[in-house]
Write an enzyme that holds these catalytic residues in place. Sequence first.
Site, PDB file in Angstrom:
ATOM      1  N   HIS A  64       0.232  45.929 -31.255  1.00 31.87           N
ATOM      2  CA  HIS A  64      -0.524  45.046 -30.363  1.00 31.87           C
ATOM      3  C   HIS A  64      -1.479  45.865 -29.501  1.00 31.87           C
ATOM      4  O   HIS A  64      -1.287  47.072 -29.300  1.00 31.87           O
ATOM      5  CB  HIS A  64       0.428  44.273 -29.465  1.00 31.87           C
ATOM      6  CG  HIS A  64       1.233  43.243 -30.183  1.00 31.87           C
ATOM      7  ND1 HIS A  64       1.940  42.265 -29.517  1.00 31.87           N
ATOM      8  CD2 HIS A  64       1.465  43.026 -31.502  1.00 31.87           C
ATOM      9  CE1 HIS A  64       2.563  41.498 -30.391  1.00 31.87           C
ATOM     10  NE2 HIS A  64       2.287  41.949 -31.609  1.00 31.87           N
ATOM     11  N   GLU A  66      -1.882  45.975 -26.310  1.00 31.76           N
ATOM     12  CA  GLU A  66      -1.237  46.609 -25.158  1.00 31.76           C
ATOM     13  C   GLU A  66      -0.523  47.891 -25.566  1.00 31.76           C
ATOM     14  O   GLU A  66      -0.596  48.912 -24.860  1.00 31.76           O
ATOM     15  CB  GLU A  66      -0.204  45.668 -24.508  1.00 31.76           C
ATOM     16  CG  GLU A  66      -0.785  44.382 -23.995  1.00 31.76           C
ATOM     17  CD  GLU A  66      -0.696  43.226 -24.983  1.00 31.76           C
ATOM     18  OE1 GLU A  66      -0.527  42.081 -24.529  1.00 31.76           O
ATOM     19  OE2 GLU A  66      -0.794  43.460 -26.215  1.00 31.76           O
ATOM     20  N   CYS A  94       2.969  39.318 -24.775  1.00 30.07           N
ATOM     21  CA  CYS A  94       4.171  38.741 -25.379  1.00 30.07           C
ATOM     22  C   CYS A  94       5.398  39.412 -24.755  1.00 30.07           C
ATOM     23  O   CYS A  94       5.271  40.355 -23.956  1.00 30.07           O
ATOM     24  CB  CYS A  94       4.154  38.947 -26.894  1.00 30.07           C
ATOM     25  SG  CYS A  94       4.350  40.673 -27.394  1.00 30.07           S
ATOM     26  N   CYS A  97       5.505  43.267 -25.445  1.00 32.52           N
ATOM     27  CA  CYS A  97       4.568  44.050 -24.648  1.00 32.52           C
ATOM     28  C   CYS A  97       4.940  44.041 -23.165  1.00 32.52           C
ATOM     29  O   CYS A  97       4.763  45.046 -22.474  1.00 32.52           O
ATOM     30  CB  CYS A  97       3.151  43.552 -24.869  1.00 32.52           C
ATOM     31  SG  CYS A  97       2.558  43.871 -26.550  1.00 32.52           S
TER      32      CYS A  97
END
Length: 157
Positions: A64, A66, A94, A97
């Site tokens: 992701h 992040e 999410c 993260c």
Amino acid sequence: MKYVSFDGEPVIPQHEFFMNEALKEAHLALEANEIPIGAIIVANGRIIGRGHNLTQRLNDVTAHAEMQAFTAATNFLGAKYLQNCTLYVTLEPCVMCAGAAFWTQISGIVFGAHDLMRGFSRLNMPILHPKTILQGGILEKQCSTLIRDFFATKRKS
């Protein structure tokens, strides 16, 4: 609200400036046919980490935006903690993260669009580090339009 300097030039508030940088990362993801989410990490007014979704390219569900930005920032600092740093991300993190943000001890998270389906806040549990300050809705319209249009295009294909 419009901000202007003493000489009449427009001034972009700090959060909007950095969210625009995260949006640039999201557009890089879009160009690569990835879900268009971008993130940056800022320390002392300076960008020290950037990332965008790479889940397709790396064949890695954890890649992701992040996570990419956390890795870039910790490499830049040569340290595993991101105290006195702020994460700017175009979509609410999410659970994964947010959990990673907890472990980095990041001081702040600023996000653009809320994620009602997969965002960590839907769990209504304290996932972030107790010292992390959270702010959402910065450039929300631009951030949500980008991701909504991406999925609308995917549904048509």
